[in-house]
Design an enzyme around this catalytic site. Structure first.
Site, mmCIF file in Angstrom:
data_model
loop_
_atom_site.group_PDB
_atom_site.id
_atom_site.type_symbol
_atom_site.label_atom_id
_atom_site.label_comp_id
_atom_site.label_asym_id
_atom_site.label_seq_id
_atom_site.Cartn_x
_atom_site.Cartn_y
_atom_site.Cartn_z
ATOM 1 N N GLY A 161 -9.736 -1.162 -5.517
ATOM 2 C CA GLY A 161 -10.375 -0.431 -4.431
ATOM 3 C C GLY A 161 -11.857 -0.165 -4.552
ATOM 4 C CD GLU A 174 -2.833 -2.785 -9.379
ATOM 5 O OE1 GLU A 174 -3.049 -2.572 -8.162
ATOM 6 O OE2 GLU A 174 -1.732 -2.574 -9.903
ATOM 7 N N GLY A 232 -10.193 -6.176 -7.001
ATOM 8 C CA GLY A 232 -10.280 -7.485 -6.363
ATOM 9 C C GLY A 232 -11.708 -7.706 -5.893
ATOM 10 N NE ARG A 233 -13.591 -4.509 -0.715
ATOM 11 C CZ ARG A 233 -13.117 -4.765 0.513
ATOM 12 N NH1 ARG A 233 -13.810 -5.529 1.327
ATOM 13 N NH2 ARG A 233 -12.004 -4.223 0.929
ATOM 14 N NE ARG A 254 -13.648 -7.777 4.390
ATOM 15 C CZ ARG A 254 -14.552 -6.851 4.554
ATOM 16 N NH1 ARG A 254 -15.781 -7.182 4.866
ATOM 17 N NH2 ARG A 254 -14.241 -5.591 4.391
ATOM 18 C CE1 TYR A 291 -9.053 -4.997 7.702
ATOM 19 C CE2 TYR A 291 -10.583 -6.600 6.818
ATOM 20 C CZ TYR A 291 -9.303 -6.088 6.909
ATOM 21 O OH TYR A 291 -8.295 -6.677 6.194
ATOM 22 C CB CYS A 332 -10.565 -19.774 23.099
ATOM 23 S SG CYS A 332 -11.142 -21.461 23.078
ATOM 24 C CD GLU A 333 -8.315 -14.637 20.268
ATOM 25 O OE1 GLU A 333 -8.444 -13.468 20.688
ATOM 26 O OE2 GLU A 333 -7.223 -15.210 20.141
ATOM 27 C CE1 TYR A 356 -8.391 -8.649 -0.254
ATOM 28 C CE2 TYR A 356 -10.468 -7.531 -0.682
ATOM 29 C CZ TYR A 356 -9.128 -7.706 -0.953
ATOM 30 O OH TYR A 356 -8.523 -6.952 -1.918
HETATM 31 N N1 LLP Z 1 -4.041 -3.442 -5.854
HETATM 32 C C1 LLP Z 1 -3.300 -3.327 -4.748
HETATM 33 C C2 LLP Z 1 -1.924 -2.842 -4.857
HETATM 34 C C3 LLP Z 1 -3.838 -3.651 -3.497
HETATM 35 O O1 LLP Z 1 -3.101 -3.523 -2.402
HETATM 36 C C4 LLP Z 1 -5.189 -4.119 -3.416
HETATM 37 C C5 LLP Z 1 -5.779 -4.475 -2.126
HETATM 38 C C6 LLP Z 1 -5.915 -4.245 -4.608
HETATM 39 C C7 LLP Z 1 -5.316 -3.890 -5.807
HETATM 40 C C8 LLP Z 1 -7.327 -4.738 -4.631
HETATM 41 O O2 LLP Z 1 -8.184 -3.918 -3.892
HETATM 42 P P1 LLP Z 1 -9.760 -4.168 -3.927
HETATM 43 O O3 LLP Z 1 -10.243 -3.897 -5.328
HETATM 44 O O4 LLP Z 1 -10.023 -5.583 -3.539
HETATM 45 O O5 LLP Z 1 -10.304 -3.222 -2.940
HETATM 46 N N2 LLP Z 1 -8.538 -7.405 3.593
HETATM 47 C C9 LLP Z 1 -9.218 -6.146 3.393
HETATM 48 C C10 LLP Z 1 -8.868 -5.529 2.059
HETATM 49 C C11 LLP Z 1 -7.392 -5.308 1.869
HETATM 50 C C12 LLP Z 1 -7.054 -4.764 0.514
HETATM 51 C C13 LLP Z 1 -5.596 -4.752 0.298
HETATM 52 N N3 LLP Z 1 -5.195 -4.331 -1.002
HETATM 53 C C14 LLP Z 1 -10.698 -6.365 3.553
HETATM 54 O O6 LLP Z 1 -11.108 -7.492 3.816
HETATM 55 O O7 LLP Z 1 -11.485 -5.417 3.464
#
Ligand code: LLP
Length: 418
Positions: free
Chosen positions: A241, A275, A277-278, A314, A318, A345-346, A373
């Site tokens: 997150g 965990e 990601g981003r 995105r 969002y 076409c949107e 993402y």
């Molecule tokens: N762990 C779990 C259980 C998750 O559901 C997620 C993301 C992460 C870790 C990684 O989160 P991060 O560090 O990337 O924030 N598509 C959306 C983001 C959806 C995130 C879903 N879960 C966007 O483009 O902003």
């Protein structure tokens, strides 16, 4: 642009030592361009800043699951957070370590559980009582012991976009805090399960530290209550997150994050997992696209580019703001306010709105902070083949995903015989 790996030299935007027009000429557009140095730098920052607090960083594959990216992180010793059997297969194909992999998600199927048990993953982050029962039965049938952690919903407001907020009671994620203790007791009594941890994930693109602190303290409270019940956990997983800068957000410095963890978990012997990601990939990639047509109008000026919501959803989904740069700055062209839109076409097919540029048809644009993402959420809507992905390393360019071939789009489809 975002980092020093994406910089202008003599009026043209480069990724490391490679000029973006060279990439467009060789591989076409739209094209995702990643910087290996940027990815490595982001990963190293985690290793350096969190070395004395977090024991295992599990990269959330969903942010960008390209094998080359997973492989880079695997080689650096990272674990992985997966949410499907598909992501498990990707991790294994990329040389990732199942023993460092945690499995999150509210809807794991029996087949996915079986695959993960056979691979020998570190832990299942279980999200409901029903899932717990199915996992216990599946493990028993295979003669295996499943390591489990309950994803507890701490009911804190992560103060982010509602679509990517997950830690509130009204969200579908996790086990309600008040029910967690009794579910832990049930889990501890199931012979095919080994209760090893506790997990939280309160949302994504979080830029404030306080929700993390609040949630982590709640987790710790539960850990203590469980100890009273005779359940001793081995690890605490604080989820992902961590936000990044797209426009003017102030991301949480990892040093401050580490300090918070030291304060909250002082004196605890539990292993800490996270965990992200981003934060590991967002600023390591741009989406390179070419202006097809300029369509100035009375109320709006549209720059129609060859990338679309199918490549980067995105902004549409969002209302996310991504930085956009003209790759080669133009002299002698008047600046105007443009909406950067795709061919789909949107009306919602836009990549950026109301940006001031001096543009000509044929110009290249780089949409920044697109490493997370972006490709991961791409689609084939309007029968658009997915973009090519390349990785720059110094002066070298490697194709890490070839542009999708049109015929592949209907490869699995069949015309009725009569
Ligand atoms: N762990 C779990 C259980 C998750 O559901 C997620 C993301 C992460 C870790 C990684 O989160 P991060 O560090 O990337 O924030 N598509 C959306 C983001 C959806 C995130 C879903 N879960 C966007 O483009 O902003």
């Amino acid at each position: 642009m975002m980092t020093n790996f994406f910089q202008e030299h003599s009026g043209t935007l480069h990724v490391e030592n490679v000029a973006l027009p060279d990439i467009a000429a060789q591989f076409g557009t739209p094209c995702y361009v990643y910087s290996r140095a940027a990815l490595t730098a982001a990963a190293r920052e985690f290793q350096t800043e969190l070395c004395d607090t977090v024991d295992l960083v599990c990269y959330a594959v969903k942010a960008n699951g390209n094998l080359a990216i997973l492989n880079l992180f695997a080689r650096m010793g990272f674990g992985f957070d997966i949410v499907s059997g598909g992501e498990l297969a990707r991790v294994l194909a990329a040389g990732g370590d199942a023993a460092k992999t945690v499995f999150s998600g509210v809807g794991k199927t029996v087949a996915e559980m079986e695959a993960a048990l056979s691979a020998g993953i570190l832990c299942f982050n279980v999200e409901s009582a029903s899932e717990l029962n199915v996992l216990a039965a599946t493990a028993a049938r295979l003669g295996k012991i499943a390591s489990v952690s309950l994803r507890v919903n701490p009911d804190v407001d992560a103060k982010t976009h509602p679509y990517i907020s997950t830690g509130l009671k009204e969200n579908k994620f996790g086990v309600p805090f008040d029910e967690a203790r009794s579910l832990y007791r049930q889990a501890a009594a199931m012979p095919s399960l080994r209760v090893t941890g506790i997990d939280m994930h309160i949302g994504s693109q979080i830029t404030e530290l306080s929700p993390y602190r609040e949630a982590a303290e709640k987790m710790l409270l539960l850990v203590r209550l469980l100890e009273v019940d005779g359940i001793t956990l081995e690890h605490i997983d604080i989820g992902g997150g961590l936000g990044v800068r797209y426009r003017d957000e102030q991301p949480i410095p990892l040093t401050a994050f580490a300090q918070m963890l030291r304060e909250v978990f002082a004196g605890r012997s539990k292993r800490l997992l996270m965990e992200p990601g981003r934060r590991l990939v967002a600023n390591a990639g741009v989406l390179l696209t070419r202006v097809l047509y300029l369509k100035p109008g009375d109320s709006k000026n549209f720059a129609i580019v060859d990338a679309a919501m199918t490549d980067l959803i995105r902004p549409t989904l969002y209302e996310a703001w991504h930085p956009v740069s003209v790759v080669t700055l133009r002299q002698g062209v008047a600046e105007k306010i443009w909406d950067i839109v795709g061919p789909v076409c949107e009306s919602g097919d836009f990549l950026a709105q109301a940006r001031k540029f001096a543009l000509r048809e044929g110009d290249l644009l780089a949409i920044g902070a697109a490493g997370a993402y972006g490709m991961a959420m791409s689609s084939n809507y309007n029968a658009r083949p997915r973009a090519c992905e390349v990785m720059v390393d110094g002066s070298e360019i490697a194709v890490i995903r070839a542009r999708e071939e049109i015929e592949k789009l209907w490869e699995a489809e069949r015309i009725l015989p009569k």
